[in-house]
Scaffold this motif. Structure first.
Motif, short mmCIF file in Angstrom:
data_model
loop_
_atom_site.label_atom_id
_atom_site.label_comp_id
_atom_site.label_asym_id
_atom_site.label_seq_id
_atom_site.Cartn_x
_atom_site.Cartn_y
_atom_site.Cartn_z
N VAL A 180 52.46 41.06 33.44
CA VAL A 180 52.40 39.63 33.14
C VAL A 180 52.86 39.47 31.70
O VAL A 180 52.20 39.95 30.77
CB VAL A 180 50.98 39.07 33.33
CG1 VAL A 180 50.93 37.60 32.90
CG2 VAL A 180 50.55 39.20 34.78
N ARG A 181 53.99 38.83 31.51
CA ARG A 181 54.59 38.76 30.19
C ARG A 181 53.91 37.76 29.27
O ARG A 181 53.26 36.81 29.74
CB ARG A 181 56.09 38.45 30.33
CG ARG A 181 56.86 39.65 30.86
CD ARG A 181 58.18 39.31 31.50
NE ARG A 181 58.85 40.54 31.96
CZ ARG A 181 58.53 41.18 33.08
NH1 ARG A 181 57.57 40.72 33.84
NH2 ARG A 181 59.16 42.29 33.41
N MET A 229 48.14 42.24 33.44
CA MET A 229 48.82 42.79 34.60
C MET A 229 48.58 41.89 35.80
O MET A 229 47.64 41.10 35.82
CB MET A 229 48.30 44.20 34.92
CG MET A 229 48.45 45.22 33.82
SD MET A 229 47.57 46.76 34.21
CE MET A 229 48.29 47.19 35.81
N THR A 230 49.42 42.04 36.81
CA THR A 230 49.20 41.30 38.05
C THR A 230 47.95 41.83 38.75
O THR A 230 47.61 43.01 38.65
CB THR A 230 50.40 41.43 38.99
OG1 THR A 230 50.66 42.81 39.26
CG2 THR A 230 51.64 40.80 38.38
N ASN A 232 44.04 35.36 32.30
CA ASN A 232 43.59 35.19 30.92
C ASN A 232 44.62 34.40 30.13
O ASN A 232 45.79 34.77 30.07
CB ASN A 232 43.38 36.57 30.28
CG ASN A 232 42.62 36.50 28.98
OD1 ASN A 232 42.63 35.48 28.27
ND2 ASN A 232 41.94 37.58 28.63
N PRO A 233 44.23 33.28 29.51
CA PRO A 233 45.20 32.50 28.73
C PRO A 233 45.66 33.21 27.46
O PRO A 233 46.71 32.85 26.90
CB PRO A 233 44.44 31.21 28.40
CG PRO A 233 42.99 31.61 28.45
CD PRO A 233 42.90 32.66 29.53
N GLU A 234 44.92 34.21 27.00
CA GLU A 234 45.31 34.96 25.82
C GLU A 234 46.25 36.10 26.22
O GLU A 234 46.13 36.67 27.31
CB GLU A 234 44.09 35.52 25.11
CG GLU A 234 43.14 34.44 24.60
CD GLU A 234 41.94 35.04 23.88
OE1 GLU A 234 41.68 36.26 24.04
OE2 GLU A 234 41.26 34.30 23.15
N SER A 267 46.38 47.16 46.55
CA SER A 267 45.23 47.24 45.67
C SER A 267 45.01 45.92 44.95
O SER A 267 45.95 45.15 44.73
CB SER A 267 45.40 48.37 44.64
OG SER A 267 46.36 48.01 43.67
N ILE A 268 43.75 45.68 44.60
CA ILE A 268 43.37 44.54 43.78
C ILE A 268 42.78 45.10 42.49
O ILE A 268 41.82 45.88 42.52
CB ILE A 268 42.34 43.65 44.50
CG1 ILE A 268 42.94 43.07 45.78
CG2 ILE A 268 41.85 42.54 43.59
CD1 ILE A 268 41.94 42.30 46.62
N ASN A 269 43.38 44.72 41.37
CA ASN A 269 42.95 45.19 40.06
C ASN A 269 41.94 44.19 39.49
O ASN A 269 42.32 43.11 39.04
CB ASN A 269 44.16 45.35 39.14
CG ASN A 269 43.80 45.93 37.79
OD1 ASN A 269 42.62 46.20 37.51
ND2 ASN A 269 44.79 46.12 36.95
N LEU A 270 40.67 44.57 39.48
CA LEU A 270 39.63 43.66 39.01
C LEU A 270 39.68 43.45 37.51
O LEU A 270 39.08 42.50 36.99
CB LEU A 270 38.25 44.20 39.42
CG LEU A 270 38.03 44.40 40.93
CD1 LEU A 270 36.62 44.92 41.20
CD2 LEU A 270 38.27 43.10 41.69
N GLY A 271 40.39 44.33 36.79
CA GLY A 271 40.49 44.18 35.34
C GLY A 271 41.89 43.81 34.88
O GLY A 271 42.31 44.17 33.79
#
Length: 235
Positions: free
Chosen positions: A207-208, A170-171, A159-161, A150-154
């Motif tokens: 994504v930490r 998330m990945t 995002n740098p924030e 799957s590809i998570n568009l959201g």
């Protein structure tokens, strides 16, 4: 709401199976449908995604765990089915899945800090092996097993924030293992198939935060998606 949909689906299964198995009149619909090498269709359905967390420092106190509030989502997609033999088919089911999960992090007092709304739009592509029983009048139960991507568009992966600015990341891409079952119902004009399937991510999706001591992500060893799909297929 999810329980209501499942209850209605089970009632329809039971009613149709009772009519097919115990009715004296047994007229076969779409008798040659399963002889086709390739068939096509589409599906509509519902989903409920969850997260499974594993922590670097395990603690038996539930108040230290991240709470996940799952919500009912919607899915729609297409089906391509290839016949292997009388009992086995290979299926490709690309679809779009809309879902939302809310995360509540322990140890914070302000909602701005402890609450994260995770909205996801997945482009989900599973490759499934469908193994069926012998057809009984106008029904045929089956199980499915397979892998998906799957590809998570959201995802917010780029995002740098991060959580310090209120952004949960998330990945973008995830792999899954899938397992489920359903029943093919041969109606007069088309084949209708209700099915239920579980999906289990095989990789870490978190994504930490940039800060290695982040109070949101530093104790998370792995975060992976689990989900349930209830699909209604028309072929």
């Amino acid at each position: 709401m999810k329980k209501l949909f499942l209850l209605l689906a089970l009632c329809l299964f039971a009613q149709h199976m009772n009519a097919q198995l115990f009715s004296k009149e047994r007229l076969a619909n779409l008798e040659t449908f399963d002889n086709r090498f390739l068939t096509w269709g589409y599906f509509l359905g519902f989903n409920q995604y969850d997260f499974k967390f594993e922590y670097a420092n395990q603690n038996t106190d539930l108040d230290t765990d991240i709470e996940v509030e799952s919500q009912l989502g919607f899915n729609v997609g297409l089906i391509g089915d290839m016949r292997i033999n009388r009992y086995m088919n290979l299926r490709l089911e690309p679809g779009i899945y809309f879902t939302q999960r809310n995360l509540i992090f322990p140890g914070f007092e302000e909602e701005l800090d402890y609450f994260r709304e995770v909205k996801s739009t997945y482009i989900h592509v599973p490759l499934l092996l469908k193994v069926s029983t012998k057809r009984l009048n106008n029904i045929k139960p089956f199980v499915v097993v397979g892998m998906s991507r799957s590809i998570n568009l959201g995802s917010n992966e780029k995002n740098p924030e991060d959580n310090n600015e209120g952004q949960f990341r998330m990945t973008r891409g995830t792999n899954y293992f899938e397992l489920g079952f359903g029943i093919d119902l041969y109606l007069f004009y088309f084949k209708f198939t209700p099915s239920i399937r579980g999906v289990f991510a095989t990789s870490d999706e978190l994504v930490r935060d940039d800060d290695p001591n982040s109070p949101w992500t530093s104790n998370i060893d792995q975060m992976s998606t689990r989900g349930i799909f209830l699909n209604f297929t028309f072929q």
